[in-house]
Design an enzyme around this catalytic site. Sequence first.
Site, short mmCIF file in Angstrom:
data_model
loop_
_atom_site.label_atom_id
_atom_site.label_comp_id
_atom_site.label_asym_id
_atom_site.label_seq_id
_atom_site.Cartn_x
_atom_site.Cartn_y
_atom_site.Cartn_z
N CYS A 140 0.88 -0.77 0.26
CA CYS A 140 0.17 -0.09 0.06
C CYS A 140 1.24 1.62 -0.07
CB CYS A 140 -0.58 0.07 1.41
SG CYS A 140 -1.84 1.90 1.37
N CYS A 143 -0.48 3.75 1.69
CA CYS A 143 -0.11 3.61 3.65
C CYS A 143 1.03 4.49 4.38
CB CYS A 143 -0.39 2.49 4.27
SG CYS A 143 -1.44 1.54 3.94
N ASP A 144 2.27 3.21 2.93
CA ASP A 144 3.55 3.58 3.50
C ASP A 144 4.57 4.52 3.06
OD1 ASP A 144 2.79 1.62 4.92
OD2 ASP A 144 2.83 0.25 3.86
#
Length: 325
Positions: A140, A143-144
């Site tokens: 992701c 997200c990261d």
Amino acid sequence: MTKATVEELYDVIIVGGGPAGLCAAMYAGRGMMRTLLIERGLPGGELLNTELIEDYPGFESILGRELAQRMTDHAKKFGATFVTDTVDYLQRRADGVFEVKTELGKTYVAPAVIVTAGGTPSKLEVPGEKEYAGKGVSYCAVCDGAFFRGEVLAVVGGGDAAVEEADYLTRYAVKVYIVHRRDEFRASPILQRRAFENPKIEVIWNQVVEEIEGEERGVRALLLRDTVTGDRSRLPVGGVFVFIGFKPNTGIIRGHVDHDAAGYLITDSQMRTSIPGLFAAGDLRQQLTRQITTAVGDATTAAIAVEKYLAERKETREAAGVGRT
Ligand code: NAP
């Protein structure tokens, strides 16, 4: 057919305990609906695969497992019942009530179901992938990505997700390699053009990842094999994002339900699927993006739509002189 006991009868059954399921359970419980949430593992879903979350409003930075625990406690506070079990399948009976059958041999029934079973990012299945998941191996970018500021990264895949997310990652990384197993992308032309025009992106064609190499601090390199010549090489990177497909977990639904070519459930603006009484929220629903915030937004809508659906169903049944479910 198994006769359901009173304990197994609910107003709404939520299948899957990721952020969408937990939020739906909170709203449904708070709406005084008899709510059951069935989750096969620990509640939290993809939150449990994410080390740190920095894009959930109100929490500048929170551990994935802590947010999962807080969402679980919150749903339980409003009275939702949780069971740990795996749903084998669910189907709608002629009377409009759903039967949800589980691996432990239970049958739960309710006139409404919200499917929040999410999906599973496809894995490379190579050495190092599991070991460094969350420590440099990610599925992701949104997200990261921010954890990789100033790093050299690799993205694996050649579809829309890989090409689009590689472009996204260049806002943090100094360089992003796209490693693809063929010599052309399957991604849509507009996404390809954007990637080709991005000076921070370099495409490495005809290569498969054989191993993800790392050390205590995380990923250090990819070991690659050329699919044409068979030659092996080592690509030093500080992280790798794998986008080789994502499978929505929709196989549990018996009977036809509208979905797109990739299997994502199609809903209307109230999260209603094509099966009356069956609602869908979160990652398994066809939509632009898959975020915690979109999952809880979907779930809020779904829980409120269920309340409306149950009220209408009750009115119709009372008018027809039939019983409670
Ligand atoms: P996808 O379209 O199925 O593409 C998967 C890519 O991964 C393909 O390029 C495939 O290579 C490669 N691949 C598969 N298994 C591999 C393996 N074991 N090792 C190395 N490479 C492997 O998946 P996706 O990109 O996640 O997209 C899924 C769906 O979501 C699609 O319908 C897509 O259009 C949609 N989507 C749309 C957008 C958008 O429109 N903005 C963004 C993301 C996703 P081959 O090409 O050689 O098969």
